[in-house]
Design a protein around this motif. Structure first.
Motif, short mmCIF file in Angstrom:
data_model
loop_
_atom_site.label_atom_id
_atom_site.label_comp_id
_atom_site.label_asym_id
_atom_site.label_seq_id
_atom_site.Cartn_x
_atom_site.Cartn_y
_atom_site.Cartn_z
N ARG A 1 -10.95 -8.59 -3.69
CA ARG A 1 -12.34 -7.92 -3.94
C ARG A 1 -12.38 -6.51 -4.39
O ARG A 1 -12.64 -5.59 -3.60
CB ARG A 1 -13.16 -7.99 -2.65
CG ARG A 1 -13.47 -9.26 -2.09
CD ARG A 1 -14.46 -9.13 -1.09
NE ARG A 1 -14.34 -8.38 0.18
CZ ARG A 1 -13.29 -8.67 1.09
NH1 ARG A 1 -12.67 -9.37 1.21
NH2 ARG A 1 -13.16 -7.80 1.95
N PRO A 2 -11.51 -6.21 -5.61
CA PRO A 2 -11.42 -5.00 -5.89
C PRO A 2 -12.90 -4.40 -6.85
O PRO A 2 -13.33 -5.25 -7.02
CB PRO A 2 -10.22 -4.83 -6.81
CG PRO A 2 -10.35 -6.26 -7.42
CD PRO A 2 -10.61 -7.11 -6.24
N THR A 3 -13.08 -3.25 -6.80
CA THR A 3 -14.05 -2.57 -7.81
C THR A 3 -13.94 -2.98 -9.21
O THR A 3 -12.60 -3.25 -9.39
CB THR A 3 -14.37 -1.34 -7.45
OG1 THR A 3 -13.47 -0.51 -8.10
CG2 THR A 3 -14.77 -0.69 -6.12
N HIS A 4 -14.83 -3.20 -9.77
CA HIS A 4 -14.40 -3.57 -11.41
C HIS A 4 -13.59 -2.54 -11.89
O HIS A 4 -12.70 -2.81 -12.65
CB HIS A 4 -15.81 -3.56 -12.11
CG HIS A 4 -15.66 -4.11 -13.43
ND1 HIS A 4 -15.65 -3.19 -14.64
CD2 HIS A 4 -15.54 -5.37 -14.17
CE1 HIS A 4 -15.30 -3.90 -15.71
NE2 HIS A 4 -15.45 -4.94 -15.42
N PRO A 5 -14.00 -0.93 -11.78
CA PRO A 5 -13.04 -0.10 -12.39
C PRO A 5 -11.35 -0.13 -11.94
O PRO A 5 -10.65 -0.06 -12.75
CB PRO A 5 -13.52 1.07 -11.98
CG PRO A 5 -14.84 1.13 -11.71
CD PRO A 5 -15.02 -0.41 -11.03
N ILE A 6 -11.44 -0.56 -10.64
CA ILE A 6 -9.96 -0.50 -10.22
C ILE A 6 -9.40 -1.90 -10.70
O ILE A 6 -8.34 -1.89 -11.34
CB ILE A 6 -10.03 -0.76 -8.69
CG1 ILE A 6 -10.47 0.73 -7.99
CG2 ILE A 6 -8.62 -1.00 -7.88
CD1 ILE A 6 -9.53 1.87 -8.50
N ALA B 1 0.91 -1.02 -0.02
CA ALA B 1 -0.02 0.02 0.07
C ALA B 1 0.87 1.21 -0.14
O ALA B 1 0.47 2.28 -0.12
CB ALA B 1 -1.02 -0.23 1.16
N THR B 2 2.10 1.07 0.32
CA THR B 2 3.07 2.43 0.38
C THR B 2 4.34 1.81 -0.66
O THR B 2 4.58 0.67 -0.93
CB THR B 2 3.74 2.61 1.63
OG1 THR B 2 4.08 1.35 2.14
CG2 THR B 2 2.43 3.04 2.74
N TYR B 3 5.05 2.92 -1.03
CA TYR B 3 6.25 2.57 -1.85
C TYR B 3 7.37 1.76 -0.78
O TYR B 3 7.32 1.89 0.34
CB TYR B 3 7.21 3.66 -2.03
CG TYR B 3 6.66 4.55 -3.23
CD1 TYR B 3 7.00 4.35 -4.55
CD2 TYR B 3 5.49 5.40 -3.23
CE1 TYR B 3 6.71 4.89 -5.54
CE2 TYR B 3 4.83 6.09 -4.03
CZ TYR B 3 5.69 5.69 -5.59
OH TYR B 3 4.89 6.46 -6.61
N VAL C 1 6.51 0.69 -6.97
CA VAL C 1 5.61 1.53 -6.94
C VAL C 1 4.27 1.35 -6.26
O VAL C 1 4.06 -0.33 -6.12
CB VAL C 1 5.05 1.94 -8.28
CG1 VAL C 1 3.80 3.12 -8.32
CG2 VAL C 1 6.31 2.51 -9.28
N SER C 2 3.89 1.87 -5.23
CA SER C 2 2.73 1.42 -4.40
C SER C 2 1.24 1.23 -4.98
O SER C 2 1.06 1.72 -6.08
CB SER C 2 2.61 2.52 -3.14
OG SER C 2 1.86 3.59 -3.54
N LEU C 3 0.70 0.37 -4.45
CA LEU C 3 -0.79 0.26 -5.08
C LEU C 3 -1.54 1.48 -4.61
O LEU C 3 -2.37 1.85 -5.78
CB LEU C 3 -1.40 -0.90 -4.38
CG LEU C 3 -1.05 -2.39 -4.61
CD1 LEU C 3 -1.40 -3.37 -3.53
CD2 LEU C 3 -1.49 -2.67 -6.03
N ILE D 1 -8.05 4.24 -6.33
CA ILE D 1 -7.84 3.33 -5.51
C ILE D 1 -8.07 3.74 -4.03
O ILE D 1 -7.35 4.77 -3.84
CB ILE D 1 -6.69 2.16 -5.66
CG1 ILE D 1 -6.97 0.55 -5.12
CG2 ILE D 1 -5.48 2.83 -5.06
CD1 ILE D 1 -5.85 -0.47 -5.46
N THR D 2 -8.99 2.93 -3.25
CA THR D 2 -8.91 3.55 -1.93
C THR D 2 -7.75 2.88 -0.85
O THR D 2 -7.28 1.76 -1.46
CB THR D 2 -10.15 3.03 -1.41
OG1 THR D 2 -10.48 1.47 -1.23
CG2 THR D 2 -11.50 3.66 -2.23
N THR D 3 -7.62 3.41 0.16
CA THR D 3 -6.71 2.87 1.10
C THR D 3 -7.03 1.45 1.45
O THR D 3 -6.21 0.38 1.47
CB THR D 3 -6.57 3.64 2.25
OG1 THR D 3 -6.13 4.87 1.99
CG2 THR D 3 -5.34 3.03 3.17
N GLU D 4 -8.31 1.19 1.78
CA GLU D 4 -8.70 -0.06 2.20
C GLU D 4 -8.59 -1.25 1.09
O GLU D 4 -8.09 -1.95 1.47
CB GLU D 4 -10.40 -0.13 2.38
CG GLU D 4 -11.06 -1.35 2.77
CD GLU D 4 -12.57 -1.29 2.81
OE1 GLU D 4 -13.32 -2.34 2.80
OE2 GLU D 4 -13.05 -0.15 2.31
#
Length: 153
Positions: free
Chosen positions: A62-67, A13-15, A29-31, A37-40
């Motif tokens: 469980r990512p959203t479709h756009p992500i 979630a971080t570099y 590179v971080s997500l 993208i949300t932190t969650e």
């Protein structure tokens, strides 16, 4: 230090730094840098890794479709399905080619005038032929026509 791309198998979630096979360190590179993208979702994606394949990623992260679509477009899912598409070109190879020169081209909006200004500039308009300058239909001359309700009717 090489910059390593986003990869759902390796990014956090971080570099962070990551040791490469040749012993050097690379910066992964971080997500969280994925647009939207949300932190969650970034933290859940990193915590659930490694994934065996794309359905496993979809079920556990469980990512959203756009992500998920965005991750696929930037190559972050490539390690989950390595044989399904041709290898990506290096970033330098994906740059758009430079625009072709237009000076002297009569089909260019400035009429082929060697003008470094944008085609819609005032200088380009003055250089264009007169029939191309006018963007409106010619106006009718009503100066001699009588006006309704005037004493001349």
């Amino acid at each position: 230090m090489p910059i390593l791309p986003v990869d759902v198998q390796h990014s956090a979630a971080t570099y962070r730094t990551e040791q490469l096979p040749d012993g050097r360190l690379g910066l992964r590179v971080s997500l969280a840098d994925v647009h939207g993208i949300t932190t969650e979702i970034a933290e859940r994606t990193a915590a659930e890794a490694p994934y065996s394949d794309i359905p496993d990623f979809w079920t556990r992260a469980r990512p959203t479709h756009p992500i998920a679509e965005r991750l696929a477009r930037i190559g972050a899912l490539d390690t989950l399905a390595p044989d399904t598409h041709p290898p990506r070109a290096a970033p330098a190879d994906r740059r758009a080619p430079p625009p072709a020169p237009h000076h002297g081209d009569p089909h260019w909006p400035d009429g082929g005038v060697a003008d470094r200004r944008t085609p819609g500039s005032a200088r380009a308009a003055r250089a264009a032929p007169a029939e191309r300058r006018s963007r409106t239909a010619p106006r009718a001359d009503f100066s001699a026509a009588p006006v309704a309700g005037s004493a001349h009717c």
